[in-house]
Design a protein around this motif. Sequence first.
Motif, mmCIF file in Angstrom:
data_model
loop_
_atom_site.group_PDB
_atom_site.id
_atom_site.type_symbol
_atom_site.label_atom_id
_atom_site.label_comp_id
_atom_site.label_asym_id
_atom_site.label_seq_id
_atom_site.Cartn_x
_atom_site.Cartn_y
_atom_site.Cartn_z
ATOM 1 N N LEU A 126 31.812 38.057 53.509
ATOM 2 C CA LEU A 126 32.326 38.910 52.434
ATOM 3 C C LEU A 126 32.901 40.198 53.002
ATOM 4 N N SER B 78 30.614 40.350 40.727
ATOM 5 C CA SER B 78 30.312 40.091 42.131
ATOM 6 C C SER B 78 28.910 40.552 42.536
ATOM 7 N N GLY C 297 34.324 36.045 40.734
ATOM 8 C CA GLY C 297 33.453 37.143 41.135
ATOM 9 C C GLY C 297 32.019 36.687 41.361
ATOM 10 N N SER D 151 31.978 34.630 44.459
ATOM 11 C CA SER D 151 32.214 35.484 45.610
ATOM 12 C C SER D 151 30.914 36.118 46.093
ATOM 13 N N GLY D 152 30.182 36.699 45.170
ATOM 14 C CA GLY D 152 28.926 37.337 45.545
ATOM 15 C C GLY D 152 27.861 36.351 45.971
ATOM 16 N N LEU E 84 37.731 42.193 44.069
ATOM 17 C CA LEU E 84 36.410 41.701 43.662
ATOM 18 C C LEU E 84 35.412 41.581 44.808
ATOM 19 N N SER E 85 35.902 41.589 46.051
ATOM 20 C CA SER E 85 34.993 41.491 47.203
ATOM 21 C C SER E 85 34.290 42.818 47.518
ATOM 22 N N GLY F 233 30.461 43.505 46.039
ATOM 23 C CA GLY F 233 29.493 42.633 46.700
ATOM 24 C C GLY F 233 29.268 43.034 48.142
#
Length: 274
Positions: free
Chosen positions: A49, A85, A165, A168-169, A205-206, A209
Amino acid sequence: MATFIIAALVGIVVGLLSGLLGIGGGTIMVPLFRLAFGLDPIQATATSLFTIIPTSVSGLVKHARNKTSLPRVGLLCGLAGACLSPVGVWAATKSPGWAIMGATALVVAYSSITMFRKALAAPKKGEQEKKKEVPETQGRQEGFPSIKLTPAYCAKVALIGVVAGLLSGYVGVGGGFIMVPLFMTLLSIPMRLASGTSLIAVCILSVPGTIEQALLGNIHFLLGIAMAAGSIPGAFVGASMVKKVPERTLRFVFAGFLLVMALVLVANELGLIG
């Protein structure tokens, strides 16, 4: 030093795929960080990430110059994803490693199947110039019809962002592997524009996280920086190749890439690798 160099070289390949396919590269980096560099699942996802952000920014810059992205769609999708996220990161810290990797494999495999279907249905090279798909308003300069960002359209974009999201997390990826197919399926955005648009959302969105994972102490910064050293120039080159690769070919490459990553993750969790 040897580990740093190897990670940087691998990062070049990750960057090429990121810029070309509109992914953050997490679907490659998570398995690599775990299998090749020996990180545990939560470290692998956290470091991935962290590395995704500079990789995505590099590819995004080139897409912006080539006008192969839809900024408003990417921005809305990214902001929606950024809200969820951290929830995905929290869920990952409460989950066993096999669950994290298993969830990744399932989503990646589903995306691969979806993309294969889109590739088979896509027009061939000669037909592609006559039949172009529809993105948002700025598409006029790319030769695409303009559409309005209606409330219903924006709701679809936000929903895609929320799903991306969370994933992603949870699994340490940018979410491009799910956003690109959904952009094409639900929003009728062509692959060339879907790739760049996805990278806009991934960049946004990264961030939450990554901050959360850093505060938890889960990021292996040395490996992340080494991977980014190669992925940044790689993503720039990959993004510049988008206009030169036929749409149908892009879809097949993306689908094949996703399928391989899903199989690698499953094989690893079953103890067949490493």
